[in-house]
Scaffold this active site. Structure first.
Site, PDB file in Angstrom:
ATOM      1  N   CYS A   1     -27.660  48.121  51.396  1.00 18.66           N
ATOM      2  CA  CYS A   1     -27.849  48.280  49.948  1.00 18.66           C
ATOM      3  C   CYS A   1     -26.615  47.893  49.137  1.00 18.66           C
ATOM      4  O   CYS A   1     -26.703  47.724  47.924  1.00 18.66           O
ATOM      5  CB  CYS A   1     -28.264  49.701  49.622  1.00 18.66           C
ATOM      6  SG  CYS A   1     -29.764  50.185  50.465  1.00 18.66           S
TER       7      CYS A   1
ATOM      8  N   HIS B   1     -26.802  51.381  42.375  1.00 19.34           N
ATOM      9  CA  HIS B   1     -27.847  51.138  43.367  1.00 19.34           C
ATOM     10  C   HIS B   1     -28.998  52.100  43.103  1.00 19.34           C
ATOM     11  O   HIS B   1     -28.777  53.282  42.843  1.00 19.34           O
ATOM     12  CB  HIS B   1     -27.281  51.324  44.779  1.00 19.34           C
ATOM     13  CG  HIS B   1     -28.344  51.288  45.831  1.00 19.34           C
ATOM     14  ND1 HIS B   1     -29.307  50.306  45.858  1.00 19.34           N
ATOM     15  CD2 HIS B   1     -28.617  52.123  46.869  1.00 19.34           C
ATOM     16  CE1 HIS B   1     -30.123  50.531  46.868  1.00 19.34           C
ATOM     17  NE2 HIS B   1     -29.726  51.621  47.495  1.00 19.34           N
TER      18      HIS B   1
ATOM     19  N   ASN C   1     -36.494  51.750  46.066  1.00 17.66           N
ATOM     20  CA  ASN C   1     -35.216  51.235  46.566  1.00 17.66           C
ATOM     21  C   ASN C   1     -35.463  49.865  47.200  1.00 17.66           C
ATOM     22  O   ASN C   1     -36.144  49.770  48.227  1.00 17.66           O
ATOM     23  CB  ASN C   1     -34.661  52.234  47.596  1.00 17.66           C
ATOM     24  CG  ASN C   1     -33.355  51.779  48.210  1.00 17.66           C
ATOM     25  OD1 ASN C   1     -32.907  50.652  48.005  1.00 17.66           O
ATOM     26  ND2 ASN C   1     -32.742  52.653  48.983  1.00 17.66           N
TER      27      ASN C   1
HETATM   28  N1  ACO Z   1     -43.777  64.285  50.722  1.00 20.50           N
HETATM   29  C1  ACO Z   1     -43.826  65.626  50.863  1.00 20.50           C
HETATM   30  N2  ACO Z   1     -42.928  66.307  51.592  1.00 20.50           N
HETATM   31  C2  ACO Z   1     -41.939  65.593  52.174  1.00 20.50           C
HETATM   32  C3  ACO Z   1     -41.837  64.204  52.067  1.00 20.50           C
HETATM   33  C4  ACO Z   1     -42.820  63.552  51.294  1.00 20.50           C
HETATM   34  N3  ACO Z   1     -42.813  62.222  51.097  1.00 20.50           N
HETATM   35  N4  ACO Z   1     -40.758  63.800  52.756  1.00 20.50           N
HETATM   36  C5  ACO Z   1     -40.184  64.884  53.282  1.00 20.50           C
HETATM   37  N5  ACO Z   1     -40.909  65.983  52.952  1.00 20.50           N
HETATM   38  C6  ACO Z   1     -40.663  67.374  53.301  1.00 20.50           C
HETATM   39  C7  ACO Z   1     -39.827  67.507  54.526  1.00 20.50           C
HETATM   40  O1  ACO Z   1     -40.654  67.443  55.687  1.00 20.50           O
HETATM   41  C8  ACO Z   1     -39.212  68.865  54.332  1.00 20.50           C
HETATM   42  O2  ACO Z   1     -40.138  69.847  54.690  1.00 20.50           O
HETATM   43  P1  ACO Z   1     -39.660  71.208  55.469  1.00 20.50           P
HETATM   44  O3  ACO Z   1     -38.737  71.880  54.478  1.00 20.50           O
HETATM   45  O4  ACO Z   1     -40.940  71.905  55.688  1.00 20.50           O
HETATM   46  O5  ACO Z   1     -38.965  70.727  56.695  1.00 20.50           O
HETATM   47  C9  ACO Z   1     -39.008  68.966  52.826  1.00 20.50           C
HETATM   48  O6  ACO Z   1     -39.882  67.965  52.255  1.00 20.50           O
HETATM   49  C10 ACO Z   1     -37.592  68.705  52.378  1.00 20.50           C
HETATM   50  O7  ACO Z   1     -37.132  67.529  53.018  1.00 20.50           O
HETATM   51  P2  ACO Z   1     -35.694  66.967  52.763  1.00 20.50           P
HETATM   52  O8  ACO Z   1     -35.533  65.707  53.543  1.00 20.50           O
HETATM   53  O9  ACO Z   1     -34.693  68.027  52.990  1.00 20.50           O
HETATM   54  O10 ACO Z   1     -35.812  66.654  51.211  1.00 20.50           O
HETATM   55  P3  ACO Z   1     -34.697  66.196  50.215  1.00 20.50           P
HETATM   56  O11 ACO Z   1     -34.699  67.028  49.019  1.00 20.50           O
HETATM   57  O12 ACO Z   1     -33.376  65.937  50.910  1.00 20.50           O
HETATM   58  O13 ACO Z   1     -35.251  64.769  49.750  1.00 20.50           O
HETATM   59  C11 ACO Z   1     -34.886  62.435  50.211  1.00 20.50           C
HETATM   60  C12 ACO Z   1     -35.466  63.764  50.712  1.00 20.50           C
HETATM   61  C13 ACO Z   1     -35.639  62.051  48.959  1.00 20.50           C
HETATM   62  C14 ACO Z   1     -35.073  61.388  51.278  1.00 20.50           C
HETATM   63  C15 ACO Z   1     -33.398  62.621  49.868  1.00 20.50           C
HETATM   64  O14 ACO Z   1     -32.730  63.252  50.935  1.00 20.50           O
HETATM   65  C16 ACO Z   1     -32.721  61.337  49.592  1.00 20.50           C
HETATM   66  O15 ACO Z   1     -33.005  60.652  48.627  1.00 20.50           O
HETATM   67  N6  ACO Z   1     -31.728  60.949  50.423  1.00 20.50           N
HETATM   68  C17 ACO Z   1     -31.016  59.742  50.235  1.00 20.50           C
HETATM   69  C18 ACO Z   1     -31.897  58.614  50.623  1.00 20.50           C
HETATM   70  C19 ACO Z   1     -31.267  57.332  50.235  1.00 20.50           C
HETATM   71  O16 ACO Z   1     -30.643  57.220  49.226  1.00 20.50           O
HETATM   72  N7  ACO Z   1     -31.417  56.361  51.055  1.00 20.50           N
HETATM   73  C20 ACO Z   1     -30.773  55.159  50.717  1.00 20.50           C
HETATM   74  C21 ACO Z   1     -31.018  54.217  51.711  1.00 20.50           C
HETATM   75  S1  ACO Z   1     -29.921  52.952  51.314  1.00 20.50           S
HETATM   76  C22 ACO Z   1     -30.024  51.700  52.439  1.00 20.50           C
HETATM   77  O17 ACO Z   1     -29.006  51.220  52.821  1.00 20.50           O
HETATM   78  C23 ACO Z   1     -31.392  51.243  52.943  1.00 20.50           C
END
Ligand code: ACO
Length: 316
Positions: A116, A243, A273
């Site tokens: 990214c 980003h 993203n």
């Molecule tokens: N729908 C519903 N529930 C979901 C989903 C979904 N799509 N995805 C995860 N959950 C659930 C999980 O299973 C978890 O349930 P549990 O508590 O029963 O175990 C709960 O939601 C919380 O999950 P978390 O992963 O802790 O949620 P979080 O608030 O951290 O949000 C997210 C997840 C959106 C992925 C966040 O962590 C994030 O944005 N992280 C950064 C991601 C990012 O920026 N990636 C960049 C990639 S860059 C590159 O180089 C490609």
């Protein structure tokens, strides 16, 4: 002889026509529009059709950027394509783009993978090559067909990503849209947080929470470093083009820098993203909507797998 001033002469973008909404995703995996919007800010993303490739999307964005810059393909002597989803492992997708655009053989063309942060890595590389005086006009492109490396059964990642391309033409400037600085970083110790492993399931795997925490810290560091280097305060930045991974990451960055939300360009609500394409897509949108105006100090900032991160300063 002093280095020539290099600027962004034009920008362009391309998005596939097919829209995939959160509501449609909720019929594919166990999720809801409410969960996706509240956790990420994403409402929909674009998905490439069968005939749309990283090279075709990159070429379309590049054509728009060349038209915007008033530069012809014959004048381009450097193409750097940032992508983690090349059409094939070889040849470089940049060479396919060269052919699609009709850029002459004396151009250097290569791909670059910094996930990214790829567009900023490509921008800094092109800037250095142009500043050397050995190249004159560069196409810097970020293009991704992430839909091919998304596990569409994994709700924790498939809701985040989209396809698209953005491009910028770099060349000599008499002061407008001048690139003032860039800083690049990598922390290979965190490579395992975000990867596409080889093997039977070559899909994006991510430790979301840890990536989130690192992303905020790294982007804040990258911004503070470059501001300090240039003797600037955050309040002097008219527009930040971050980003586009997660609205909460952008909001947290704004809070730590003491900048209000309206200083940040946001396009992730409509694109998700798009990795290396995300900054040039958001930049093109910001320019065309009048969000970035002549004289504005603009800051580009990214993080991604590697973990890589970086920043760049442009005076429009
Ligand atoms: N729908 C519903 N529930 C979901 C989903 C979904 N799509 N995805 C995860 N959950 C659930 C999980 O299973 C978890 O349930 P549990 O508590 O029963 O175990 C709960 O939601 C919380 O999950 P978390 O992963 O802790 O949620 P979080 O608030 O951290 O949000 C997210 C997840 C959106 C992925 C966040 O962590 C994030 O944005 N992280 C950064 C991601 C990012 O920026 N990636 C960049 C990639 S860059 C590159 O180089 C490609």
């Amino acid at each position: 002889m002093s280095s020539p001033a290099i600027g962004i002469l034009g920008t362009g973008a391309y998005s596939p026509a097919k829209v995939l909404t959160n509501h449609e995703l909720a019929r594919m995996v166990e999720t809801t529009d409410e969960w996706i919007v509240s956790r990420t800010g994403i409402r929909e993303r674009r998905i490439a059709g069968k005939t749309e490739t990283t090279s075709s999307m990159a070429a379309a964005a590049a054509r728009a950027a060349l038209a915007d810059a008033g530069v012809t393909p014959e004048q381009v002597d450097l193409i750097i394509l940032a992508t983690l989803t090349p059409d094939q492992p070889m040849p470089a997708t940049a060479c396919l783009v060269q052919h699609l655009l009709g850029v002459p053989p004396r151009a250097a063309c290569f791909d670059l993978n910094a996930a990214c942060s790829g567009f900023l890595y490509a921008l800094d590389t092109a800037w250095a090559m142009l500043a050397s005086g050995r190249y004159r006009h560069a196409l810097v492109i970020g293009a991704e067909k992430l839909s091919t490396i998304v596990d569409w059964t994994d709700r924790s990642t498939c809701v985040l990503f989209g396809d698209g391309a953005g491009a910028a033409v770099l060349g000599p400037t008499r002061g407008t849209a001048q690139i003032l600085g860039a800083r690049l970083y990598a922390e290979g110790a965190h490579a395992g947080l975000l990867c596409v492993p080889r093997g039977p399931k070559p899909f994006i795997q991510m430790k979301g929470r840890e990536v989130f925490k690192n992303a905020v810290r790294e982007m804040e560091d990258a911004v503070r470093d470059i501001l300090e280097q240039h003797g600037l305060a955050a309040s002097q930045i008219a527009c930040v083009i971050p980003h586009q991974a997660n609205l909460r990451i952008i909001e947290a960055l704004g809070k730590y820098l003491g900048l209000p939300p309206e200083r940040f360009a946001v396009s992730l609500d409509r694109h998700g993203n798009t990795s290396a394409a995300s900054i040039p897509l958001a930049l093109d949108e910001a320019r065309r909507s009048g969000r970035v105006r002549a004289g504005d100090l603009t800051l580009l900032v990214a993080f991604g797998a590697g973990l890589t991160y970086g920043s760049a300063l442009v005076r429009w």
